[in-house]
Write an enzyme that holds these catalytic residues in place. Structure first.
Site, mmCIF file in Angstrom:
data_model
loop_
_atom_site.group_PDB
_atom_site.id
_atom_site.type_symbol
_atom_site.label_atom_id
_atom_site.label_comp_id
_atom_site.label_asym_id
_atom_site.label_seq_id
_atom_site.Cartn_x
_atom_site.Cartn_y
_atom_site.Cartn_z
ATOM 1 N N HIS A 1 -16.425 -6.601 -2.936
ATOM 2 C CA HIS A 1 -16.670 -5.927 -4.208
ATOM 3 C C HIS A 1 -15.505 -4.955 -4.444
ATOM 4 O O HIS A 1 -15.682 -3.738 -4.537
ATOM 5 C CB HIS A 1 -18.022 -5.217 -4.202
ATOM 6 C CG HIS A 1 -18.572 -4.928 -5.572
ATOM 7 N ND1 HIS A 1 -19.836 -5.329 -5.982
ATOM 8 C CD2 HIS A 1 -18.045 -4.279 -6.627
ATOM 9 C CE1 HIS A 1 -20.050 -4.931 -7.222
ATOM 10 N NE2 HIS A 1 -18.975 -4.275 -7.646
ATOM 11 N N TRP B 1 -28.611 -3.447 -11.952
ATOM 12 C CA TRP B 1 -27.489 -2.570 -11.614
ATOM 13 C C TRP B 1 -27.726 -1.240 -12.310
ATOM 14 O O TRP B 1 -27.779 -1.205 -13.527
ATOM 15 C CB TRP B 1 -26.145 -3.160 -12.077
ATOM 16 C CG TRP B 1 -25.038 -2.232 -11.674
ATOM 17 C CD1 TRP B 1 -24.559 -1.181 -12.379
ATOM 18 C CD2 TRP B 1 -24.337 -2.259 -10.421
ATOM 19 N NE1 TRP B 1 -23.588 -0.531 -11.647
ATOM 20 C CE2 TRP B 1 -23.439 -1.172 -10.442
ATOM 21 C CE3 TRP B 1 -24.390 -3.078 -9.276
ATOM 22 C CZ2 TRP B 1 -22.591 -0.897 -9.367
ATOM 23 C CZ3 TRP B 1 -23.545 -2.795 -8.229
ATOM 24 C CH2 TRP B 1 -22.657 -1.710 -8.284
ATOM 25 N N TYR C 1 -23.893 -8.107 -19.009
ATOM 26 C CA TYR C 1 -24.259 -6.834 -19.619
ATOM 27 C C TYR C 1 -24.440 -6.909 -21.131
ATOM 28 O O TYR C 1 -25.366 -6.324 -21.671
ATOM 29 C CB TYR C 1 -23.211 -5.763 -19.277
ATOM 30 C CG TYR C 1 -23.280 -5.325 -17.830
ATOM 31 C CD1 TYR C 1 -24.085 -4.258 -17.452
ATOM 32 C CD2 TYR C 1 -22.577 -5.995 -16.838
ATOM 33 C CE1 TYR C 1 -24.180 -3.858 -16.129
ATOM 34 C CE2 TYR C 1 -22.659 -5.603 -15.503
ATOM 35 C CZ TYR C 1 -23.471 -4.540 -15.157
ATOM 36 O OH TYR C 1 -23.569 -4.152 -13.852
HETATM 37 C C1 PNW Z 1 -19.475 -4.431 -12.936
HETATM 38 N N1 PNW Z 1 -16.050 -3.991 -18.431
HETATM 39 O O1 PNW Z 1 -18.197 -4.093 -13.374
HETATM 40 C C2 PNW Z 1 -19.377 -4.199 -11.454
HETATM 41 O O2 PNW Z 1 -19.740 -5.288 -10.676
HETATM 42 C C3 PNW Z 1 -20.014 -2.928 -11.008
HETATM 43 O O3 PNW Z 1 -19.380 -2.484 -9.854
HETATM 44 C C4 PNW Z 1 -20.008 -1.911 -12.118
HETATM 45 O O4 PNW Z 1 -20.430 -0.655 -11.725
HETATM 46 C C5 PNW Z 1 -20.889 -2.462 -13.222
HETATM 47 O O5 PNW Z 1 -20.435 -3.748 -13.652
HETATM 48 C C6 PNW Z 1 -20.989 -1.576 -14.448
HETATM 49 O O6 PNW Z 1 -19.730 -1.442 -15.042
HETATM 50 C C7 PNW Z 1 -17.746 -4.076 -14.652
HETATM 51 O O7 PNW Z 1 -15.235 -3.095 -18.741
HETATM 52 C C8 PNW Z 1 -16.776 -3.140 -14.950
HETATM 53 O O8 PNW Z 1 -16.335 -4.884 -19.268
HETATM 54 C C9 PNW Z 1 -16.212 -3.102 -16.203
HETATM 55 C C10 PNW Z 1 -16.622 -4.033 -17.156
HETATM 56 C C11 PNW Z 1 -17.616 -4.956 -16.855
HETATM 57 C C12 PNW Z 1 -18.168 -4.982 -15.604
#
Ligand code: PNW
Length: 612
Positions: A175, A473, A364
């Protein structure tokens, strides 16, 4: 209906019905808006679209209910227990990289607070916990030259404590915290890393494998490639070769994943019988204009470039035709003689194809897409050739990139089912953030989990998608990478001004816990349900607001009820329009008179329409 528009004649149709003015019978055809308006009248407003209605029902038996964290985001203890340095230690210690100069030096101090984290997990009542192993904690210089027993012991103890609490582990090998020593010799760009990763995986399978049934090789290779090697906002922070670096790095990651899967398959599967896969991330994309085919194609490119980049070689064999074509065309447009996307040999395609036991998905939010031609520019963005937008009506969160779009998760799950041969899917991350003042009553998170998980239920029950797990998450507020501790994704609040870094449950804990206990959403109409915690409501029903009886709105110095103020405002507005129309007519009249006098003088042929 369309009609005569004075100066504009029949040029613009304002009607709900189209009229064919070339036809002597003037036939009327309803436009889309006529149907829309009909429905608004019929429903006396806007009814909830089917997409947004709650579905009651349960997930499959033994559904995986989990919550996740990652080593660098929670462990702290950056120089404790023989740990080596990672690229994130270096990146956060480089001024200017992280908001408010935050680092993961202490983070949630999970390295020293294992019991607190287990207690938190028990409170949520998850069946599983997803955490990641810090590579430099096991192999301080990245190689098997020296194995740090203290690091292995820490994870063994964590596994034992989880199992004692009846929580099954989901372990991520990578990770993002690469040993800095490996970055010093080229990191993911140097193909010798494939062997390094395979050896690291071998050590973990051998030492931790007897206690683990679920493995994830890589978390979000897309973010590693783009944020780490195109934008430079994540470690190792490169942005100087956005044309080639993301492809080289991803090529090596895909091969490293395949090698780790083969090690497990050849050496450990028979005795350990676990599942190994990769976790890819993707937004869902909708066309900006649903009436344009090219916007649909752009939306498709978005998803193909997100998860398809990795899932195509692993689930179907080789990069997708769309990706190969896009990068080749853009490379040729820039005067190159071949594609910047590296090729797999036929042997490599075979070795990579099928190296999965399930589909790991992080999701997300959704975006709107439309195509753009970037000309000759040699850049990952130009290869993808799209611009992304967000609909202004989507609810915002504590992260600028995350707007709440529950419908997208169901559509993405359906897409994966059809594109990648209906694999079992584990959602390995999904969640929402807040920033600013602390409020433990995190209604936005309860809303988010209810709506998103309900869409997962729809995918399972209505679309027959084989979803076998869901992961929230995150368990704890933690180091959110480049934005430090400002954006909080946790089910638990971590008080950073308390030296003990105490964890406090937010309201969403009991809400998520109820969904877990019920294994879904029981129908409130069928009575009360024992599984549902009384402090959380399964269906916040939208009751229309009563008329506001009190005079509480200040309108032009008078105290009025909201309704009266609205009427007053409308009346004022109408008067204003009448006054304005009068002024405009006067102006136009004056203009016409002047113009016609000029015209008569010069005998010019001026078309009135041209003035507009
Ligand atoms: C994921 N974006 O990362 C990761 O797997 C986690 O570690 C993180 O904390 C979580 O999503 C929330 O951000 C991302 O900018 C980081 O689109 C950035 C992005 C998407 C996912």
């Amino acid at each position: 209906m369309d009609s005569f528009q004075f100066f504009h004649g029949y040029q613009f149709g304002f009607g709900l019905h189209y009229i064919d003015f070339n036809n002597i019978h003037r036939p009327r055809t309803p436009k889309f808006s006529a149907h829309l308006y009909y429905n608004i009248m019929k429903d006396n407003g806007f009814s909830l679209p089917d997409d947004e209605k709650m579905l009651y029902g349960e997930f499959k038996k033994d559904f995986i209910w989990s919550s996740a964290t990652a080593s660098y985001q929670i462990e702290g203890a950056w120089r404790q227990g023989g740990k080596g340095l990672s690229i994130w230690d270096k990146f956060t210690h480089t001024p200017g990289n992280i908001l408010q100069h935050d680092t993961g030096d202490i983070a949630c101090n999970s390295y020293n607070k294992m019991e607190d984290d287990i207690a938190a997990l028990k409170k949520v009542k998850v069946s599983h916990y997803r955490f990641s192993v810090s590579w430099p904690r096991i192999l301080p210089d990245g190689t098997t030259e020296y194995i740090n027993q203290a690091g292995l012991n820490y994870y063994k103890k964590l596994l034992d404590s989880l199992i004692a609490a009846n929580i099954q582990p989901q372990v991520t090998l990578y990770h993002w915290d690469l040993p800095q020593a490996l970055q010093d010799v080229g990191g993911w760009e140097n193909e010798t890393i494939i062997e390094r990763f395979r050896d690291y995986a071998d050590i973990l399978f051998e030492n931790l494998g007897p206690k683990v049934q679920l493995w994830i090789t890589f978390n979000e290779p897309f973010i590693i490639a783009i944020l780490g090697h195109v934008q430079g906002t994540h470690a190792p922070g490169f942005s100087d070769r956005p044309d080639t670096l993301p492809y080289i790095v991803s090529h090596n990651i895909i091969k490293a994943h395949a090698e780790a899967w083969h090690v497990y398959n050849d050496k450990y599967r028979a005795s350990q019988n676990g599942m190994v896969s990769i976790t890819v991330n993707a937004d869902w994309a909708e066309p900006r204009n649903p009436y344009k085919q090219e916007d649909y194609d752009a939306a498709r490119s978005v998803v193909e470039f997100y998860l398809g980049w990795y899932a195509h070689p692993i689930f179907n064999g080789d990069y997708s035709p769309l990706m190969k074509r896009s990068v080749l065309e853009q490379s040729l447009a820039g005067g190159l003689t071949k594609s910047r996307l590296p090729e797999f040999t036929p042997e490599e395609i075979k070795r990579i194809n099928g190296t999965y036991d399930y589909f790991g998905l992080n999701h997300y939010c959704s975006v709107l897409a439309f195509p753009v031609d970037f000309g000759e520019i040699q850049h990952f963005e130009a290869d993808r050739g799209v611009v992304l937008l967000r609909d202004r009506t989507w609810l915002e969160s504590g992260s600028h990139w995350l707007t709440m779009t529950p419908f997208g998760l169901r559509r993405l799950l359906k897409f994966i089912k059809h594109e990648f041969g209906n694999p079992p899917i584990i959602i390995t991350e999904n969640g929402v953030s807040e920033n600013g003042p602390v409020d433990l009553n995190d209604v936005h998170r309860k809303y988010f989990y209810e709506k998103y998980i309900n869409q997962v239920l729809k995918a399972y029950l209505l679309d027959d998608v084989n979803v076998i797990g869901y992961t929230a998450w995150s368990l704890l507020d933690n180091l959110e990478w480049a934005v430090g501790y400002t954006e909080r994704f946790g089910l638990f609040y971590v008080n950073r001004s308390d030296p003990d870094l105490s964890r406090t449950p937010k309201a969403s804990v009991s809400f998520y816990s109820s969904i877990i206990s019920c294994n879904g959403f029981p129908d409130p109409a069928s009575g009360t349900h024992e599984c549902w915690n009384s402090t959380s409501t399964p269906t916040p029903t939208l009751t229309p607001k009563p008329e506001e009886p009190i005079n509480n709105v200040n309108f032009l110095g008078m105290k009025l009820s909201a309704k009266d103020a609205e009427t007053g405002l409308n009346a004022t507005f109408a008067l204003l329009i009448i006054a304005l129309t009068g002024a405009i007519s006067l102006f136009i009249g004056f203009f016409l008179v002047k113009k016609s006098s000029k015209k008569s003088k010069k005998t010019e042929n001026v078309e009135l329409d041209k003035r507009s």
